[in-house]
Design a protein around this motif. Structure first.
Motif, PDB file in Angstrom:
ATOM      1  N   ALA A   4      18.508   3.955 -14.904  1.00 14.78           N
ATOM      2  CA  ALA A   4      16.979   3.913 -15.285  1.00 14.78           C
ATOM      3  C   ALA A   4      16.478   5.120 -16.167  1.00 14.78           C
ATOM      4  CB  ALA A   4      16.217   3.758 -13.991  1.00 14.78           C
ATOM      5  N   GLY A   5      16.702   6.193 -15.875  1.00 14.00           N
ATOM      6  CA  GLY A   5      16.571   7.478 -16.552  1.00 14.00           C
ATOM      7  C   GLY A   5      17.119   7.483 -17.963  1.00 14.00           C
ATOM      8  N   ASP A   6      18.321   7.070 -18.285  1.00 16.06           N
ATOM      9  CA  ASP A   6      18.809   6.872 -19.392  1.00 16.06           C
ATOM     10  C   ASP A   6      18.222   5.831 -20.333  1.00 16.06           C
ATOM     11  OD1 ASP A   6      20.557   8.873 -18.741  1.00 16.06           O
ATOM     12  OD2 ASP A   6      22.440   7.667 -18.601  1.00 16.06           O
ATOM     13  N   THR A   7      17.874   4.518 -19.591  1.00 10.79           N
ATOM     14  CA  THR A   7      17.164   3.598 -20.333  1.00 10.79           C
ATOM     15  C   THR A   7      15.961   3.996 -20.728  1.00 10.79           C
ATOM     16  OG1 THR A   7      18.241   1.870 -19.073  1.00 10.79           O
ATOM     17  CG2 THR A   7      16.276   1.263 -20.055  1.00 10.79           C
ATOM     18  N   ALA A   8      14.980   4.761 -19.848  1.00 11.66           N
ATOM     19  CA  ALA A   8      13.801   5.405 -20.309  1.00 11.66           C
ATOM     20  C   ALA A   8      13.779   6.240 -21.333  1.00 11.66           C
ATOM     21  CB  ALA A   8      13.050   5.949 -19.048  1.00 11.66           C
ATOM     22  N   TRP A   9      14.714   7.110 -21.424  1.00 15.02           N
ATOM     23  CA  TRP A   9      14.925   8.011 -22.632  1.00 15.02           C
ATOM     24  C   TRP A   9      15.322   7.136 -23.810  1.00 15.02           C
ATOM     25  CZ3 TRP A   9      13.716  11.930 -25.110  1.00 15.02           C
ATOM     26  CH2 TRP A   9      14.561  12.515 -26.101  1.00 15.02           C
ATOM     27  N   VAL A  10      16.232   6.384 -23.912  1.00 11.32           N
ATOM     28  CA  VAL A  10      16.191   5.517 -24.871  1.00 11.32           C
ATOM     29  C   VAL A  10      15.073   4.727 -25.435  1.00 11.32           C
ATOM     30  CG1 VAL A  10      17.826   3.652 -26.022  1.00 11.32           C
ATOM     31  CG2 VAL A  10      18.683   5.411 -24.500  1.00 11.32           C
ATOM     32  N   LEU A  11      14.519   4.174 -24.752  1.00  6.80           N
ATOM     33  CA  LEU A  11      13.278   3.452 -25.229  1.00  6.80           C
ATOM     34  C   LEU A  11      12.271   4.408 -25.784  1.00  6.80           C
ATOM     35  CD1 LEU A  11      12.825   0.866 -22.229  1.00  6.80           C
ATOM     36  CD2 LEU A  11      13.672   0.502 -24.667  1.00  6.80           C
ATOM     37  N   ALA A  12      12.068   5.604 -25.144  1.00  2.92           N
ATOM     38  CA  ALA A  12      11.459   6.583 -25.634  1.00  2.92           C
ATOM     39  C   ALA A  12      11.619   7.119 -27.175  1.00  2.92           C
ATOM     40  CB  ALA A  12      11.084   7.597 -24.662  1.00  2.92           C
ATOM     41  N   SER A  13      13.021   7.323 -27.237  1.00  4.63           N
ATOM     42  CA  SER A  13      13.751   7.861 -28.503  1.00  4.63           C
ATOM     43  C   SER A  13      13.289   6.710 -29.325  1.00  4.63           C
ATOM     44  CB  SER A  13      14.917   8.126 -28.211  1.00  4.63           C
ATOM     45  OG  SER A  13      15.165   9.240 -27.162  1.00  4.63           O
ATOM     46  N   ALA A  14      13.420   5.618 -29.188  1.00  4.66           N
ATOM     47  CA  ALA A  14      13.107   4.370 -29.913  1.00  4.66           C
ATOM     48  C   ALA A  14      11.691   4.526 -30.658  1.00  4.66           C
ATOM     49  CB  ALA A  14      13.358   3.040 -29.494  1.00  4.66           C
ATOM     50  N   ALA A 248      21.719   8.918 -23.615  1.00  2.38           N
ATOM     51  CA  ALA A 248      21.585   9.358 -22.143  1.00  2.38           C
ATOM     52  C   ALA A 248      20.522  10.489 -22.069  1.00  2.38           C
ATOM     53  CB  ALA A 248      22.746   9.438 -21.525  1.00  2.38           C
ATOM     54  N   ALA A 249      20.021  10.734 -20.842  1.00  2.88           N
ATOM     55  CA  ALA A 249      19.425  11.779 -20.577  1.00  2.88           C
ATOM     56  C   ALA A 249      20.108  12.940 -20.097  1.00  2.88           C
ATOM     57  CB  ALA A 249      18.068  11.734 -19.747  1.00  2.88           C
ATOM     58  N   ASN A 250      20.796  13.533 -20.797  1.00  2.00           N
ATOM     59  CA  ASN A 250      21.879  14.413 -20.335  1.00  2.00           C
ATOM     60  C   ASN A 250      22.027  15.597 -20.922  1.00  2.00           C
ATOM     61  OD1 ASN A 250      23.170  13.685 -22.619  1.00  2.00           O
ATOM     62  ND2 ASN A 250      24.820  12.356 -21.888  1.00  2.00           N
ATOM     63  N   ASP A 251      23.059  16.390 -20.802  1.00  2.00           N
ATOM     64  CA  ASP A 251      23.381  17.781 -21.465  1.00  2.00           C
ATOM     65  C   ASP A 251      23.555  17.494 -23.129  1.00  2.00           C
ATOM     66  OD1 ASP A 251      24.055  20.792 -21.383  1.00  2.00           O
ATOM     67  OD2 ASP A 251      25.934  19.673 -22.403  1.00  2.00           O
ATOM     68  N   ALA A 254      20.384  17.343 -24.786  1.00  2.00           N
ATOM     69  CA  ALA A 254      19.740  18.574 -24.833  1.00  2.00           C
ATOM     70  C   ALA A 254      20.491  19.552 -25.838  1.00  2.00           C
ATOM     71  CB  ALA A 254      19.980  19.467 -23.482  1.00  2.00           C
ATOM     72  N   VAL A 255      21.612  19.430 -26.160  1.00  2.00           N
ATOM     73  CA  VAL A 255      22.401  20.246 -27.093  1.00  2.00           C
ATOM     74  C   VAL A 255      21.794  19.639 -28.405  1.00  2.00           C
ATOM     75  CG1 VAL A 255      24.402  20.445 -28.493  1.00  2.00           C
ATOM     76  CG2 VAL A 255      24.371  20.775 -25.867  1.00  2.00           C
ATOM     77  N   ALA A 256      21.779  18.242 -28.544  1.00  2.00           N
ATOM     78  CA  ALA A 256      21.372  17.689 -29.801  1.00  2.00           C
ATOM     79  C   ALA A 256      19.976  18.143 -30.345  1.00  2.00           C
ATOM     80  CB  ALA A 256      21.241  16.349 -29.954  1.00  2.00           C
ATOM     81  N   PHE A 257      19.059  18.133 -29.039  1.00  2.00           N
ATOM     82  CA  PHE A 257      17.470  18.718 -29.264  1.00  2.00           C
ATOM     83  C   PHE A 257      17.525  19.990 -29.784  1.00  2.00           C
ATOM     84  CE2 PHE A 257      13.340  17.315 -27.782  1.00  2.00           C
ATOM     85  CZ  PHE A 257      12.719  18.705 -28.070  1.00  2.00           C
ATOM     86  N   THR A 258      18.417  20.857 -29.064  1.00  2.00           N
ATOM     87  CA  THR A 258      18.327  22.277 -29.479  1.00  2.00           C
ATOM     88  C   THR A 258      18.746  22.573 -30.986  1.00  2.00           C
ATOM     89  OG1 THR A 258      18.735  22.911 -27.248  1.00  2.00           O
ATOM     90  CG2 THR A 258      19.174  24.693 -28.919  1.00  2.00           C
TER      91      THR A 258
END
Length: 459
Positions: A4-14, A248-251, A254-258
């Motif tokens: 569910a967390g990954d799904t929420a992140w992908v939808l927010a990213s979309a 995925a809401a994962n490390d 976070a690396v890509a964001f940074t």
């Protein structure tokens, strides 16, 4: 099972990536002349409508359907988004509990429709990027027809090459040749989006021809605050573009964001340094353009390099793109808003530098570049992928543009170009200079040329 967390992140990213297209509209809209700003906004906004429908009908299945043509194109199993409801993508399906080895995301699955919507936003913004190369001189419905044809025969196949991994949308699914056979790395679209759009922009700039009076009259930006606003919205939305591509809401997200943050910051500095050396003053337009150049360059690399590598990539992109925007004057092609200098050059820089700065310490499913003991092998793969997408996009776009121009569907008349596309094509004006309030429609006679006082306007 579904995460569910990954799904929420992908939808927010979309949703973040969707915001990039209106952001691009403001970025481009501020750079055009006051009499054609609405046309530029519409050229971007219409991509949301056109590509959104085509993606459901056949775009997604052409891009991510099981390969049917030797790594070149997907089949039509997902036409109309059939066979997507209640199913998972990303490695855990209802039929199996296995996780094929692909660069991302993780062991848990996503609803296929979440991935469908995320990738739709990439498909929308790619043709919108092209519009900046032919600002001020193209018929609106001709542009709409171009978008329909271009995404069908250029973007959807290239997306299959680059983004469709074996096993992603099904345990037995076979994807595209760049992702699975060549194994060139492209985390979020340096090839499929930016090199693709940049090459297409170059082809159209050549085919459509120069604006009247160019290069003597280059058409200075009519609203620089719009440009900076658009660049800021692009930067904000780009976190969905890049960090969202971890799926995925994962490390790794976070690396890509940074990496997205620091590369963009470095590119702004690189562009402004070039402006200071060449012209003696840093400009707001340069800062905004430098930010976009950095975002473009880090897009393919953000999931494979360290933050230090990202700073170098951003700095190199800022410098080279700032220098590249003057190439249009040397070679005589009127790339109105520097799509070639920023997106084509920036995309090539980011794609190639993966071959130098990539490291498995960041992403174990990536590769080691030259500076991390990997030799020249990955650099060669990156160059081949970049060259293939560039050539394919340039040739097919040139043909599409040439045909549309020959049948009279593309280039506006000289009279309409001089008077402004907003009035000629949309019967509207962006600003009310009469002081009567209201807004709405107006005629050219109600907007005297001498009354337009916006800085830099060529109205």
């Amino acid at each position: 099972m579904l995460n569910a967390g990954d799904t929420a992140w992908v939808l927010a990213s979309a949703a973040l990536v969707m915001l990039m297209t209106p952001g691009l509209a403001f970025f481009y809209g501020g750079m055009v002349r006051v009499k054609s700003v609405l046309n530029m906004l519409m050229m971007n906004f219409i991509a949301l409508a056109v590509v959104g429908v085509l993606w459901v009908l056949y775009g997604f299945t052409m891009s991510f359907g099981n390969d049917a043509f030797g790594g070149l194109l997907g089949n039509f199993d997902f036409a109309g988004l059939s066979n997507t409801f209640g199913k998972l993508a990303g490695f855990v399906t209802a039929a199996t509990d296995s996780a094929p080895e692909v660069p991302w995301p993780g062991a848990d699955g996503l609803p296929i429709l979440a991935f469908v919507m995320f990738q739709l936003m990439f498909a929308i913004i790619t043709p919108a990027l092209i519009s900046g190369a032919i600002a001020d001189r193209v018929k609106f419905w001709g542009w709409v027809l171009f978008v329909v044809i271009w995404v069908t025969i250029v973007y959807f196949p290239v997306a299959h090459w680059v983004f469709s991994f074996n096993g992603f949308v099904g345990a037995d699914a076979v994807g595209g040749w760049i992702a699975n056979n060549l194994k060139a790395l492209d985390f979020a679209g340096g090839t499929a989006v930016h090199i693709n759009a940049g090459a297409a922009g170059l082809a159209l700039a050549i085919v459509v021809g120069k604006r009247k009076g160019w290069p003597k009259d280059t058409g200075r930006p009519h609203n620089v605050p719009f440009v900076l606003l658009g660049a800021s919205l692009l930067w904000f939305g780009w976190y969905g573009f890049n960090a969202g591509s971890a799926l995925a809401a994962n490390d790794l997200a976070a690396v890509a964001f940074t990496n997205t943050t620091v590369a963009t910051a470095a590119a702004v500095l690189g562009w402004l340094i070039i402006e200071q050396l060449k012209f003696g003053k840093p400009t707001t337009l340069g800062a905004a353009s430098g930010a976009v150049a950095g975002l473009v360059a880090i897009t393919p690399a953000c999931g494979f390099v360290t933050p230090i590598g990202s700073i170098v990539i951003g700095l190199v992109a800022g410098v080279l793109c700032a220098l590249a925007v003057s190439l249009k004057f040397r070679f005589g092609f009127d790339d109105s808003l520097d799509v070639v200098g920023v997106h084509l050059v920036g995309g090539i820089v980011g794609t190639l530098l993966i071959g130098l700065f990539a490291t498995k310490k960041v992403n174990s499913l990536g590769a080691d570049g030259l500076f991390y003991g990997g030799g020249l092998d990955q650099l060669g793969k990156q160059a081949l992928a970049a060259g293939a997408v560039l050539a394919y996009s340039f040739v097919l776009t040139f043909i599409i543009g040439w045909v549309l121009k020959k049948i009279g569907a593309f280039r506006v008349s000289v009279e309409d170009e001089v008077n402004g596309l907003d009035e000629a094509l949309h019967a509207e004006s962006a600003y009310d200079f009469t002081g009567s309030g209201g807004g709405g429609h107006s005629t050219p006679s109600t907007i005297p040329v001498k009354s337009v006082s916006l800085e830099g306007s060529k109205a």
